[in-house]
Design an enzyme around this catalytic site. Structure first.
Site, PDB file in Angstrom:
ATOM      1  N   SER A  27       0.800  -1.226   0.000  1.00 43.72           N
ATOM      2  CA  SER A  27       0.000   0.000   0.000  1.00 43.72           C
ATOM      3  C   SER A  27       0.833   1.277   0.000  1.00 43.72           C
ATOM      4  O   SER A  27       0.297   2.374  -0.070  1.00 43.72           O
ATOM      5  CB  SER A  27      -0.978  -0.002   1.169  1.00 43.72           C
ATOM      6  OG  SER A  27      -0.298   0.228   2.368  1.00 43.72           O
ATOM      7  N   LYS A  50      -6.423   3.492   9.135  1.00 40.36           N
ATOM      8  CA  LYS A  50      -5.592   4.509   8.498  1.00 40.36           C
ATOM      9  C   LYS A  50      -6.169   5.901   8.733  1.00 40.36           C
ATOM     10  O   LYS A  50      -5.429   6.854   8.991  1.00 40.36           O
ATOM     11  CB  LYS A  50      -5.461   4.225   6.998  1.00 40.36           C
ATOM     12  CG  LYS A  50      -4.486   3.082   6.724  1.00 40.36           C
ATOM     13  CD  LYS A  50      -4.463   2.720   5.261  1.00 40.36           C
ATOM     14  CE  LYS A  50      -3.430   1.618   5.013  1.00 40.36           C
ATOM     15  NZ  LYS A  50      -3.526   1.067   3.663  1.00 40.36           N
TER      16      LYS A  50
END
Ligand code: ADP
Length: 669
Positions: free
Chosen positions: A576, A619
């Site tokens: 990611s 996140k």
């Protein structure tokens, strides 16, 4: 030298030894061990009687028998199945976690219904008096009872109705007990059968057991034995019904309440609670014990904990099952599979015990930080219940209502009139912790309480004390984290990324630099394989799309590119960070500085598309914690983001991007 040494034991020792054995025999009788434990102990005792008490074998044998006797073969705690009470315990001890509490209450509801279900027994005997007697006794015990005068009649009843248990005489006209057993096993395999046999037919009793009877009772029937046999079968059935449901696995970052919810479940059920950590367990013997042929052999941790608790139905928490290891000493994960499988765990064999011990009454709960690491067969057996990181506001509420009162209590400060201002709580959360869970927060609060305790004693103060921001800083020292870090302007070749690990979401920096060299890509910062590949992909994408991206086409010629992700001691991996690396390079090569208050996440393909990533919620929380203003997510993650509460996104702008160019618009100045 004499060939035989005369025994040097004194008479006193011999008397002591036989007293040992007498005591042991009494203890064995009292323990009423089930088979095959009873037979094993009898055999061991016989061997012991022939062994010299000064030999090591004697001590080993003695320990073994004592260990076996100390196990809770029959000891249960009675479950408290009061749902209202369970609900109020869970509420009183935990803030939020609605989905977790709900699932637990559902579990308890199923459990309650199972235990309330009527236990229906069918008595089959061709002697009317025997039949009536059994019916009378069992009804008095509270069971529902039906009767049949022979096997055929019994079969007709079994076809119409579910029975939990059939008590049948062996010798009957028309269809005897064994034939009935065989037919019932086909018609209704879940029904248990207990055979009643005369003394003369022990061999047919054994035959019945082989064919699947649960137990046999010799005639004349001992009433106590009858009662205990029936109640044991009832208990076993109830537990089987519940344990067949999947094992709960609490998954989420550390400090999010997994262990403490486990404790509350035990408290609600009034069961004992035990927790073992599986992190770093590499040896199968840790869980399953060593065979007795090893010197100093012992049971594994499962059996040892059960022995210590003295009951066979605790709430047993297996912590960090994702960190279990594997090496040449066997595969502890496979033991775990066996322990968690209701089909197998009723006959769990610990190597030291060497006979089965029934673990099926235990309520196992497992926890994991990252379920992705679990092997598939294990994952198959688990119902994953996600625990999330907490927002700043939630942390404040939990600190105010749970953590601070508890720490004050634990530091003897309950009556000292200490209060924390809201500002102080926010300060501790913001300036002294940077985590998804609450571990450090609780630790910092404990530090404040410890220092206050000392302060109060030294200054002999007895009036109320308010902990405000200034006092907090005096006690905890200068702030450990500054939220402004993430907002520190713009930088060339440095971007902010969002990654997700077992500790929750985290902010990372990616730095890129270009220098004279020979077309090498240098990667540093403890990067894993996938992350290295992401860096390769990012570089290749920029080289192959240099024209569109307004980058010099031959920038790599005669140069090296170095990409560094600081916090080098922490191993990092995962796809990611692809987009973050690409943007650091792009910033460097186009000379456009990157905004540090914009954080991004996304997997990059060679053609410049951005693929969706996981851990969205964690996140966003990390972005909020670190003072990031805008986060860029891949467009395909739109659904995940829309599923997240407003509260969580407060103060953080979300941008969805499909390709590198659209990310560059947001990030590069
Ligand atoms: P984990 O097992 O997930 O690592 P713990 O259960 O040890 O976390 O939780 C750490 C601390 O935070 C414990 O003192 C726990 O009581 C507290 N805690 C966690 N979540 C909550 C919550 N939702 N409400 C109240 N206290 C909580």
């Amino acid at each position: 030298m004499a060939l035989f040494r005369k025994s040097t034991r004194t008479d006193e020792e011999t008397v002591q030894e036989s007293q040992d054995l007498v005591d042991l025999r009494a203890a064995i009788e009292k323990a009423e061990l089930p088979e095959p434990a009873a037979a094993t102990v009898a055999r061991e005792l016989e061997r012991l009687e022939k062994t010299d008490s000064s030999s090591p074998e004697y001590t080993i044998g003695l320990h073994y028998i004592e260990h076996l006797l100390a196990l809770p073969w029959h000891a249960f705690t009675e479950d408290n199945l009061d749902l209202k009470r369970a609900e109020s315990i869970l509420e009183a001890q935990h803030f939020g976690l609605g989905h977790v509490k709900e699932r637990i209450l559902e579990y308890l509801a199923v459990r309650t219904l199972c235990s309330l279900r009527d236990f229906h027994i069918l008595v089959v005997d061709d002697e009317p008096i025997a039949r009536a007697n059994l019916e009378y006794i069992l009804r008095k015990e509270g069971y529902q009872v039906s009767t049949a005068g022979n096997g055929l009649e019994a079969l007709e009843l079994v076809k119409k109705k579910d029975f939990e248990l059939i008590l049948t005489d062996l010798k009957m006209e028309k269809m005897d007990g064994i034939q009935l057993l065989e037919s019932v096993k086909q018609l209704a395999p879940q029904t248990d059968i207990v055979m009643i046999t005369g003394y003369a037919t022990v061999s047919s009793a054994v035959d019945a057991l082989k064919k699947g009877a649960a137990h046999y009772l010799p005639k004349p029937i001992d009433l106590d034995e009858l009662r205990s046999t029936v109640s044991q079968i009832k208990e076993k059935k109830q537990f089987m019904q519940v344990t067949r449901s999947p094992i709960l696995c609490f998954s989420g970052p550390p400090g999010t309440g997994k262990t403490s919810i486990g404790r509350s479940i035990a408290e609600a059920l009034e069961r004992k609670f035990v927790r073992i950590s599986l992190a770093g367990v590499r040896d199968e013997a840790d869980l399953r014990g060593h065979r007795r042929t090893y010197v100093g052999a012992m049971s594994g941790r499962i059996i040892n904990e059960i022995k210590r608790l003295g009951v066979k139905n605790p709430v047993f928490m297996l912590d960090e099952i994702d960190k279990i290891g594997q090496d040449f000493r066997g595969d502890p994960a496979s033991v775990l599979l066996e322990i968690l499988d209701p089909e197998q765990n009723s006959r769990f064999i610990d190597h030291y015990l060497d006979i089965p011990f029934d673990l099926s009454a235990i309520m196992f709960i497992s926890t994991a930080n990252a379920v992705e690491r679990l092997p598939d067969p294990l994952l198959d057996r688990l119902e994953i219940i996600p625990f999330h990181g907490y927002t700043e506001r939630e942390k404040g509420s939990i600190a105010g209502s749970y953590l601070i009162p508890r720490q004050l209590r634990e530091h003897g400060l309950t009556h000292s009139g200490i209060t924390f201002t809201e500002g102080a709580i926010t300060k501790i959360v913001r300036d002294y912790t940077l985590e998804a869970g609450l571990r450090n927060l609780e630790r910092e609060i404990a530090t404040v309480c410890r220092k206050l305790a000392r302060l109060i004693l030294q200054t002999h103060r007895d009036q109320a004390l308010e902990v405000d921001e200034a006092l907090t800083e005096r006690l905890l020292g200068p702030p450990k984290y500054r939220r402004e870090q993430a907002q520190s302007g713009e930088q060339l070749g440095v971007t902010t990324g969002l990654v997700w690990s077992e500790f929750g979401g985290e902010i990372i920096s990616v730095e890129a630099s270009l220098m004279k060299g020979s077309q090498q890509l240098i990667l540093t910062g403890s990067l894993g394989t996938v992350l290295r590949e992401s860096a390769q992909t990012a570089l290749s994408f920029i080289r192959s799309h240099a024209g569109e991206l307004a980058v010099e086409p031959d920038f790599f010629e005669g140069h090296d590119v170095h990409i560094h992700i600081p916090a080098g001691a922490v191993p990092k991996d995962g796809p990611s960070a692809g987009i973050t690396i690409a943007l650091a390079l792009l910033s460097l090569l186009t000379g456009r500085p990157a905004r540090r208050d914009v954080a991004m996440t996304g997997e990059l393909t060679l053609s410049g598309r951005i693929l969706p990533v996981g851990g969205i919620r964690e996140k966003i929380l990390a972005a909020q914690r670190s003072g990031v203003r805008i986060v860029v997510f891949p467009e395909p993650n739109r659904i995940d983001i829309e599923g997240i509460e407003e509260e969580l996104r407060k103060g953080v702008g979300v941008v969805l991007a499909r390709d590198v160019a659209s990310v560059a618009e947001v990030v590069l100045v």
